[in-house]
Scaffold this motif. Structure first.
Motif, PDB file in Angstrom:
ATOM      1  N   THR A 189      -4.715   7.065  -1.136  1.00 29.08           N
ATOM      2  CA  THR A 189      -4.080   6.135  -2.062  1.00 29.08           C
ATOM      3  C   THR A 189      -4.718   6.296  -3.436  1.00 29.08           C
ATOM      4  O   THR A 189      -5.742   6.970  -3.585  1.00 29.08           O
ATOM      5  CB  THR A 189      -4.245   4.681  -1.600  1.00 29.08           C
ATOM      6  N   ILE A 205       0.817  -1.210   0.000  1.00 26.98           N
ATOM      7  CA  ILE A 205       0.000   0.000   0.000  1.00 26.98           C
ATOM      8  C   ILE A 205       0.852   1.261   0.000  1.00 26.98           C
ATOM      9  O   ILE A 205       0.457   2.304  -0.520  1.00 26.98           O
ATOM     10  CB  ILE A 205      -0.974  -0.003   1.202  1.00 26.98           C
ATOM     11  N   THR A 246       1.448   3.052  -3.246  1.00 28.45           N
ATOM     12  CA  THR A 246       0.255   3.611  -3.889  1.00 28.45           C
ATOM     13  C   THR A 246      -0.234   4.878  -3.198  1.00 28.45           C
ATOM     14  O   THR A 246      -1.260   5.446  -3.600  1.00 28.45           O
ATOM     15  CB  THR A 246      -0.898   2.600  -3.882  1.00 28.45           C
ATOM     16  N   SER A 247       0.497   5.325  -2.171  1.00 28.50           N
ATOM     17  CA  SER A 247      -0.030   6.364  -1.283  1.00 28.50           C
ATOM     18  C   SER A 247       0.768   7.654  -1.304  1.00 28.50           C
ATOM     19  O   SER A 247       1.991   7.645  -1.461  1.00 28.50           O
ATOM     20  CB  SER A 247      -0.044   5.844   0.158  1.00 28.50           C
ATOM     21  N   ARG A 300       3.426   9.828  -4.863  1.00 27.56           N
ATOM     22  CA  ARG A 300       4.079   8.632  -5.422  1.00 27.56           C
ATOM     23  C   ARG A 300       5.157   9.021  -6.423  1.00 27.56           C
ATOM     24  O   ARG A 300       6.148   8.315  -6.575  1.00 27.56           O
ATOM     25  CB  ARG A 300       3.047   7.747  -6.099  1.00 27.56           C
TER      26      ARG A 300
END
Length: 119
Positions: free
Chosen positions: A100, A28, A31-32, A53
């Motif tokens: 995200t 995760i 993606t954040s 990102r």
């Protein structure tokens, strides 16, 4: 549930430097948006810096030129390099994960790490 673990907060003299780290497990992280916030004693939590990102960064005016946020997606870690520390930088520093790319409302906070700058 995603957990964030912060480290690096200590007592430091004015003019000194410090690096905070915040790490998590899992994919995760990559993606954040990641961010550092702080809460000075008796005050509200405020933004310090964020990094996307793509590593686009944003800083509060009070730390611009002194603090640097960076991320290592391979280590799922975000850093906050703090230089020329001032007593007014004294605060609890919190790491934030989110939003995200899959969920714009997803936010997770770390437990905080205390930074004290003595004059």
């Amino acid at each position: 549930q995603v957990q964030l673990v912060e480290s690096g907060g200590v007592l430091v003299q004015a003019g000194g430097s410090l690096r905070l780290s915040c790490t998590t497990a899992g994919s995760i992280f990559s993606t954040s948006v990641m961010g550092w916030y702080r809460q000075p004693p008796g005050k509200q939590r405020e933004l310090v810096a964020t990094i996307t990102r793509r590593r686009d960064t944003k800083y509060s005016d009070s730390v611009k030129g002194r603090f640097t946020i960076s991320r290592d997606n391979d280590k799922s870690t975000v850093y906050l390099e703090m230089n020329d520390l001032k007593p007014e930088d004294t605060a609890d520093y919190f790491c934030r994960l989110g939003p995200t790319i899959f969920d714009p409302d997803y936010v997770v906070w770390g437990q905080g790490t205390q930074v004290t700058v003595s004059s």
